[in-house]
Enzyme design. Structure first.
Site, PDB file in Angstrom:
ATOM      1  CG  HIS A 129      -2.112  -0.831   1.124  1.00 53.35           C
ATOM      2  ND1 HIS A 129      -2.100  -2.155   1.458  1.00 53.35           N
ATOM      3  CD2 HIS A 129      -3.374  -0.566   0.699  1.00 53.35           C
ATOM      4  CE1 HIS A 129      -3.305  -2.678   1.259  1.00 53.35           C
ATOM      5  NE2 HIS A 129      -4.091  -1.746   0.789  1.00 53.35           N
ATOM      6  CE  LYS A 133      -3.908  -0.367   4.676  1.00 50.23           C
ATOM      7  NZ  LYS A 133      -5.233   0.222   4.916  1.00 50.23           N
TER       8      LYS A 133
END
Ligand code: NAD
Length: 217
Positions: A129, A133
């Site tokens: 990600h 995040k």
């Protein structure tokens, strides 16, 4: 039919994408709550939460205050917070998922099939990600692990602006099967959110998964 909605985390990456799609679809944002505070121009008919677990208590109180359904995609919720959502769903309909893309639902179905047919194979999960995040491992990786029902390893990478990649690999002696899902845009999640809003507004109460939104209409 125009839906008046409220959003927790409206200024975030997901919040902005959700607002874009919902406005395009003719719906109207009348309530927002985020780190900067509250904004209101009308009574919301449904609440959406894509924020952080820190905002959870506010989300619950807004659902009770406005007596409206909830669609929540915030990840990193504790077991206790999930239990609170289940209690809330006795009075209000709630759709909760750590992933609102149809592709991940397909990956889960394939994973279930492989798990049942390959009980002795090694299993590993990996996820990548974007650098912003907050939670690690991702909620989706935890969903996959939960489905497998064993203590499998999860590797997490945080790189650049990747919206979300997940791979589950099954290894036998002499062969490996890997299933990979890549979200190439946040649009896939927002379309799932819109489907969930339309689904949840027709319900009286209950705790629903995104799988139920897609396949048990
Ligand atoms: P982001 O950091 O860009 O936005 C977070 C939002 O939450 C901001 O609007 C911020 O103001 C708000 N916020 C933070 N703390 C708050 C507080 N204490 N009270 C009120 N509001 C607060 O994050 P993002 O990339 O938009 O992701 C939001 C959430 O959605 C994350 O939990 C992420 O993992 C999750 N997510 C879920 C899915 C899914 O399909 N379920 C997909 C993508 C992201």
């Amino acid at each position: 039919m125009q839906i008046k909605y409220g959003i927790i985390g409206g200024s975030g990456r997901m919040g902005q994408e959700i607002e874009l799609l919902l406005e395009e679809s003719g719906h109207k944002c009348v309530f927002k709550y985020d780190i900067l505070g509250e904004w209101k121009s009308g009574e919301p008919e449904v609440l959406i939460d894509f924020s952080l677990p820190k905002a959870f208590a506010s989300t619950i109180s807004y659902v009770k205050k406005y007596k409206i359904p909830l669609v929540i995609g915030t990840t990193g919720l504790s077991a206790e917070q999930i239990e609170t959502l289940k209690s809330l769903s006795k009075d209000f309909p709630v759709v909760q998922s750590y992933n609102f893309s149809i592709g991940i639902q397909m990956l889960l179905k394939c994973t279930e099939m492989l798990k049942e047919n390959l009980p002795d194979w090694d299993i590993e999960i990996s996820e990548t990600h974007h650098r912003f995040k907050k939670d690690k491992p991702s909620g989706t990786a935890l969903m996959i692990k939960n489905l497998i029902g064993k203590d499998v390893n999860i590797s997490s990478l945080r790189l650049g602006n990747v919206p979300g990649d997940h791979t589950v690999s099954f290894g036998g002696l002499g062969e490996v099967i890997s299933l990979t899902h890549s979200a190439t845009s946040r649009r896939t999640f927002t379309e799932g959110v819109l489907n969930s809003i339309l689904f949840v507004m027709g319900k009286k109460n209950g705790f629903y998964s995104f799988n139920e939104v897609l396949f048990q209409k």
